[in-house]
Design a protein around this motif. Structure first.
Motif, PDB file in Angstrom:
ATOM      1  N   ASP A  58       0.820  -1.071  -0.042  1.00  0.00           N
ATOM      2  CA  ASP A  58      -0.098  -0.101  -0.082  1.00  0.00           C
ATOM      3  C   ASP A  58       0.752   1.308  -0.059  1.00  0.00           C
ATOM      4  OD1 ASP A  58      -2.630  -1.066  -0.009  1.00  0.00           O
ATOM      5  OD2 ASP A  58      -2.664  -1.212   2.037  1.00  0.00           O
ATOM      6  N   GLY A  59       0.585   2.349  -0.847  1.00  0.00           N
ATOM      7  CA  GLY A  59       0.884   3.636  -0.506  1.00  0.00           C
ATOM      8  C   GLY A  59       1.856   3.796  -1.707  1.00  0.00           C
ATOM      9  N   MET A  60       1.569   3.029  -2.877  1.00  0.00           N
ATOM     10  CA  MET A  60       2.406   3.417  -4.036  1.00  0.00           C
ATOM     11  C   MET A  60       1.486   4.514  -5.094  1.00  0.00           C
ATOM     12  SD  MET A  60       3.861   0.074  -5.518  1.00  0.00           S
ATOM     13  CE  MET A  60       2.433  -0.751  -5.980  1.00  0.00           C
ATOM     14  N   ASP A  61       2.040   5.845  -5.171  1.00  0.00           N
ATOM     15  CA  ASP A  61       1.045   6.900  -5.833  1.00  0.00           C
ATOM     16  C   ASP A  61       2.021   7.153  -7.219  1.00  0.00           C
ATOM     17  OD1 ASP A  61       3.282   8.102  -4.925  1.00  0.00           O
ATOM     18  OD2 ASP A  61       2.289   9.013  -3.452  1.00  0.00           O
ATOM     19  N   CYS A  62       2.738   6.415  -7.718  1.00  0.00           N
ATOM     20  CA  CYS A  62       3.373   6.605  -9.071  1.00  0.00           C
ATOM     21  C   CYS A  62       4.031   5.370  -9.402  1.00  0.00           C
ATOM     22  CB  CYS A  62       4.091   7.908  -9.197  1.00  0.00           C
ATOM     23  SG  CYS A  62       5.866   7.789  -8.170  1.00  0.00           S
ATOM     24  N   ALA A  63       4.059   5.325 -11.003  1.00  0.00           N
ATOM     25  CA  ALA A  63       4.642   4.045 -11.592  1.00  0.00           C
ATOM     26  C   ALA A  63       6.230   4.042 -11.002  1.00  0.00           C
ATOM     27  CB  ALA A  63       4.320   4.251 -12.919  1.00  0.00           C
ATOM     28  N   SER A  64       6.824   5.006 -10.701  1.00  0.00           N
ATOM     29  CA  SER A  64       8.264   4.989 -10.487  1.00  0.00           C
ATOM     30  C   SER A  64       8.428   4.307  -9.135  1.00  0.00           C
ATOM     31  CB  SER A  64       8.778   6.475  -9.987  1.00  0.00           C
ATOM     32  OG  SER A  64       8.386   7.177  -9.278  1.00  0.00           O
ATOM     33  N   CYS A  65       7.426   4.296  -8.118  1.00  0.00           N
ATOM     34  CA  CYS A  65       7.571   3.376  -7.012  1.00  0.00           C
ATOM     35  C   CYS A  65       7.980   1.834  -7.245  1.00  0.00           C
ATOM     36  CB  CYS A  65       6.429   3.369  -6.029  1.00  0.00           C
ATOM     37  SG  CYS A  65       5.862   5.337  -5.586  1.00  0.00           S
ATOM     38  N   THR A  66       7.475   1.181  -8.265  1.00  0.00           N
ATOM     39  CA  THR A  66       7.770  -0.058  -8.597  1.00  0.00           C
ATOM     40  C   THR A  66       9.006  -0.137  -8.773  1.00  0.00           C
ATOM     41  OG1 THR A  66       7.309   0.173 -10.955  1.00  0.00           O
ATOM     42  CG2 THR A  66       5.464  -0.361  -9.633  1.00  0.00           C
ATOM     43  N   ALA A  67       9.841   0.609  -9.739  1.00  0.00           N
ATOM     44  CA  ALA A  67      11.343   0.311  -9.942  1.00  0.00           C
ATOM     45  C   ALA A  67      11.945   0.417  -8.543  1.00  0.00           C
ATOM     46  CB  ALA A  67      11.733   1.282 -10.939  1.00  0.00           C
ATOM     47  N   LYS A  68      11.810   1.471  -7.813  1.00  0.00           N
ATOM     48  CA  LYS A  68      12.376   1.494  -6.264  1.00  0.00           C
ATOM     49  C   LYS A  68      12.217   0.212  -5.519  1.00  0.00           C
ATOM     50  CE  LYS A  68      11.386   5.665  -4.853  1.00  0.00           C
ATOM     51  NZ  LYS A  68      10.459   6.612  -4.419  1.00  0.00           N
ATOM     52  N   ILE A  69      10.989  -0.115  -5.284  1.00  0.00           N
ATOM     53  CA  ILE A  69      10.874  -1.360  -4.457  1.00  0.00           C
ATOM     54  C   ILE A  69      11.447  -2.435  -5.014  1.00  0.00           C
ATOM     55  CG2 ILE A  69       9.025  -2.847  -3.666  1.00  0.00           C
ATOM     56  CD1 ILE A  69       6.989  -0.219  -3.500  1.00  0.00           C
ATOM     57  N   GLU A  70      11.384  -2.736  -6.335  1.00  0.00           N
ATOM     58  CA  GLU A  70      11.985  -3.759  -7.141  1.00  0.00           C
ATOM     59  C   GLU A  70      13.456  -4.141  -6.885  1.00  0.00           C
ATOM     60  OE1 GLU A  70      10.561  -3.721 -11.147  1.00  0.00           O
ATOM     61  OE2 GLU A  70       8.805  -5.048 -10.692  1.00  0.00           O
ATOM     62  N   GLY A  71      13.958  -2.650  -6.955  1.00  0.00           N
ATOM     63  CA  GLY A  71      15.590  -2.593  -6.782  1.00  0.00           C
ATOM     64  C   GLY A  71      15.928  -3.065  -5.408  1.00  0.00           C
ATOM     65  N   VAL A  72      15.297  -2.628  -4.394  1.00  0.00           N
ATOM     66  CA  VAL A  72      15.493  -2.999  -3.076  1.00  0.00           C
ATOM     67  C   VAL A  72      15.381  -4.430  -2.918  1.00  0.00           C
ATOM     68  CG1 VAL A  72      14.867  -2.588  -0.505  1.00  0.00           C
ATOM     69  CG2 VAL A  72      15.121  -0.725  -2.276  1.00  0.00           C
ATOM     70  N   VAL A  73      14.272  -5.049  -3.099  1.00  0.00           N
ATOM     71  CA  VAL A  73      14.044  -6.237  -2.858  1.00  0.00           C
ATOM     72  C   VAL A  73      14.980  -7.285  -3.716  1.00  0.00           C
ATOM     73  CG1 VAL A  73      12.081  -8.119  -3.143  1.00  0.00           C
ATOM     74  CG2 VAL A  73      11.414  -5.668  -2.553  1.00  0.00           C
ATOM     75  N   CYS A  74      15.330  -7.039  -4.856  1.00  0.00           N
ATOM     76  CA  CYS A  74      16.378  -7.631  -5.798  1.00  0.00           C
ATOM     77  C   CYS A  74      17.758  -7.872  -5.130  1.00  0.00           C
ATOM     78  CB  CYS A  74      16.265  -7.237  -7.266  1.00  0.00           C
ATOM     79  SG  CYS A  74      15.066  -7.246  -8.073  1.00  0.00           S
ATOM     80  N   ASN A  75      18.051  -6.936  -3.888  1.00  0.00           N
ATOM     81  CA  ASN A  75      19.114  -6.865  -3.371  1.00  0.00           C
ATOM     82  C   ASN A  75      19.186  -7.756  -2.375  1.00  0.00           C
ATOM     83  OD1 ASN A  75      20.650  -5.279  -5.375  1.00  0.00           O
ATOM     84  ND2 ASN A  75      19.867  -3.359  -4.203  1.00  0.00           N
ATOM     85  N   ILE A  76      18.350  -8.156  -1.938  1.00  0.00           N
ATOM     86  CA  ILE A  76      18.220  -9.046  -0.619  1.00  0.00           C
ATOM     87  C   ILE A  76      18.418 -10.519  -1.009  1.00  0.00           C
ATOM     88  CG2 ILE A  76      16.579 -10.104   1.214  1.00  0.00           C
ATOM     89  CD1 ILE A  76      14.619  -7.496   0.913  1.00  0.00           C
ATOM     90  N   PRO A  77      19.370 -11.337  -0.116  1.00  0.00           N
ATOM     91  CA  PRO A  77      20.002 -12.475  -0.388  1.00  0.00           C
ATOM     92  C   PRO A  77      18.881 -13.595  -0.356  1.00  0.00           C
ATOM     93  CG  PRO A  77      21.433 -11.481   0.917  1.00  0.00           C
ATOM     94  CD  PRO A  77      20.232 -10.644   0.748  1.00  0.00           C
ATOM     95  N   GLY A  78      18.814 -14.364  -1.523  1.00  0.00           N
ATOM     96  CA  GLY A  78      17.891 -15.397  -1.583  1.00  0.00           C
ATOM     97  C   GLY A  78      16.327 -15.062  -2.278  1.00  0.00           C
ATOM     98  N   VAL A  79      16.581 -13.919  -2.865  1.00  0.00           N
ATOM     99  CA  VAL A  79      15.162 -13.643  -3.413  1.00  0.00           C
ATOM    100  C   VAL A  79      15.405 -13.237  -4.924  1.00  0.00           C
ATOM    101  CG1 VAL A  79      13.493 -11.575  -3.574  1.00  0.00           C
ATOM    102  CG2 VAL A  79      14.433 -12.085  -1.527  1.00  0.00           C
TER     103      VAL A  79
END
Length: 608
Positions: A10-31
């Protein structure tokens, strides 16, 4: 073995939010295989066995300032108008401060700068929070970071008016995106609402109403006339007509009997039936359509991928250049620090994508307004850009190229006169709610003929209907059943076959075992369909019909329009066809049925 997880963000208010969240999650080991759908707000990813815990992902996303919940935990949000949302109220408040500031420019100019600065800083708060959260999460160079530094720098060099205008229009752009996304989410939710929330479970003690989520494979459910089918399955008892228009696009209800398959979300038009459940609610037809829609929306267009890659280098590049301009001349060439810091901040402000921030929302608003005046509702500026590059338009048939309801097209009299034929047909069909019956009764009324009283009306188990009209037995039947009651002449048979070759449904009228004639019905083309196809051809754009209807009907209507046709397509088949058509250029899809949703989402432009 990877374990697939799904979270709601919840709380995404623009499409650029997706790239930001995806980038952070991709850097987590095992994901691995991280996909975030901005429209549905679903974050999907695979966890390795060694890292089979979603808590680090939840913590990382919440650090960015978003709220994360598990599927099923999320409460339905209230339907708020844009001015009731936090972003909408911030836009209104900022606009009020800007109006006050411009008033001060005229009467008390010495104070206007303070109000401009206040408006810019207040509007900047949510962007600065995003920039800070992204920096903490390991993404310091975002567009929010650049805007934040640029606005603060502009205020520092006494350009508060420009700073406030930039951030104000940036907020308007995000608000427009949020409004479009909210509408898209409502559309997706409407698909899920097609499936009933409850079902009548048949047990040894009778029928019990249960939640549709509790149904298991092998359960037997009862579906009553007018009700929607709650699960995919096979009819185990009874026969009826099923309206599958929302699922397959078939314009006419289909006759179903024991052993035939039925889909969740379709409507039982006539008799009581029992259905043996074949798929649970997570894997029924509507759920599969929803999944195809989500997958299609989650796949990024080339332009979106380019912007994601470009922003990784652009933002840090502008910041580095600005810093070098502010530092190198004073440090190495003895220049004045104040002057070059001013110039560095000026470069930073110029480097901020002000042109896009200012012009894009204005252009989007102008285009959307122009479309609205012509009856078009467009979801964002991407549609305006993409539609001009379309080389081929795929059309659904039912309700898009056609009117969406059957009409009487021909009345062929074999015995007696046309008036008698229609009066007997109208009398027998008057008590039925079947779409074909409604069309026949409507035709009788339009011609000014009387609807006679009928007694002992009854259905003939999928073969037709009958009733006693003025002491005479009148039957409305399919050509096949009519042939069992009375024999057709060769000429009559040829007449019926010719009508069927045109994709029309035939109702034969029989009175006291004598064939009076035949009534042909079809879901006819809209008045402007032919001219629309001609305009596309003149513009150098191709057209193709994608329909779930039978090949005979599809071919007949496509021949009238002079376009290609692909018939008898299920929702997943339409998705495959759209992918195939993309090989010929950019494809737009026009449709109005639930069965069109995946194809609409997959096409470069979807119009509903």
């Amino acid at each position: 073995m990877a374990n697939t997880k799904t979270l709601l963000v919840d709380g995404m208010d623009c499409a650029s939010c997706t790239a930001k969240i995806e980038g952070v999650v991709c850097n987590i080991p095992g994901v691995e295989n991280v996909k975030l759908n901005y429209t549905t707000q679903k974050l999907k990813f695979d966890l390795s066995d060694a890292a089979n815990d979603a808590r680090p992902i939840i913590k990382a996303v919440e650090k960015l300032g978003y709220k994360v919940t598990q599927p099923g935990e999320k409460e339905r949000l209230a339907n708020l108008h844009w001015w009731q949302t936090g972003k909408g109220q911030l836009v209104i408040g900022t606009a009020a401060l800007l109006a006050i500031a411009w008033g001060l420019v005229l009467f008390l100019p010495q104070y206007s700068g303070y109000v401009f600065a206040a408006a810019g800083l207040i509007a900047l708060v949510p962007l600065a929070r995003k920039a800070w959260a992204a920096a903490i999460a390991g993404q310091p160079f975002t567009i929010e970071t650049l805007v934040t530094i640029a606005v603060i720098g502009a205020i520092f060099i006494d350009e508060a008016a420009e700073a406030s205008i930039v951030v104000f229009f940036f907020l308007i752009g995000e608000l427009l995106e949020a409004m479009a996304a909210a509408k898209a989410r409502k559309s997706v939710q409407a698909l899920a609402d097609l499936v009933p929330k409850s079902a009548f479970l048949v047990t040894a003690d009778g029928t019990t109403e249960v939640s549709a989520d509790e149904l298991a494979i092998g359960d037997i459910i009862e579906v009553r006339p007018g009700g929607r089918i709650p699960a995919d399955g096979i009819i185990s008892k009874g026969q009826t007509s099923i309206d599958e228009a929302a699922v397959t696009g078939e314009s006419m209800p289909k006759r179903k009997q024991v052993g035939d398959s039925v889909f969740a979300g379709s409507i039982n038009a006539e008799g009581v039936i029992q259905v043996t459940v074949e798929n649970t609610v997570e894997n029924n037809m509507i759920s599969r359509i929803l999944q195809m829609v989500e997958d299609a929306q989650a796949s990024k267009a080339p332009t979106a991928r380019f912007i994601d890659d470009f922003s990784k280098y652009y933002t840090p590049g502008v910041i580095v250049v600005s810093a070098l301009i502010a530092i190198i001349p004073p440090m190495f060439f003895g220049q004045d620090w104040n002057e070059w810091i001013y110039r560095g901040l000026a470069i930073l402000l110029i480097g901020c994508p002000c042109a896009l921030v200012l012009s894009t929302p204005a252009a989007i608003t102008s285009g959307i307004s122009a479309g609205a005046k012509r009856g078009l509702l467009m979801k964002g500026g991407a549609v305006l850009e993409a539609i001009g590059k379309v080389k081929l338009v795929a059309f659904d048939k039912t309700g898009t190229l056609t009117k969406g309801e059957p009409k009487v097209t021909d009345v062929k009299t074999f015995s007696g006169d046309e008036k008698s034929l229609l009066e007997y047909a109208g009398a027998v069909e008057a008590s039925s709610s079947h779409p074909l019956a409604v069309a026949i009764v409507e035709e009788v009324k339009q011609r000014g003929f009387a609807i006679k009283d009928t007694t002992d009306s009854s259905a003939l188990s999928g073969r037709g209907v009958q009733g006693n009209v003025g002491g005479k037995l009148a039957i409305i039947a399919s050509p096949r059943y009519a042939g069992e009651i009375s024999k057709f002449s060769d000429e009559q048979q040829k007449t019926i076959e010719a009508l069927e070759d045109e994709g029309k449904t035939i109702a034969v009228v029989i009175l006291e075992n004598v064939i009076l004639g035949a009534i042909a019905l079809r879901d006819e083309l809209r008045e402007d369909a032919t001219s629309a196809m001609k305009q596309l051809t003149d513009a150098g754009v191709g057209a193709v019909m994608l329909t779930g209807d039978n090949k005979r009907t599809g071919n007949a209507l496509a021949a009238q329009l002079g376009i290609e046709v692909k018939a008898e397509l299920m929702p997943e088949d339409k998705l495959v066809e759209i992918e195939r058509l993309k090989e010929r250029g950019n494809v737009a899809m026009v449709g109005d049925g639930i069965n069109d949703a995946p194809a609409l989402a997959k096409a470069v432009v979807g119009s509903a």
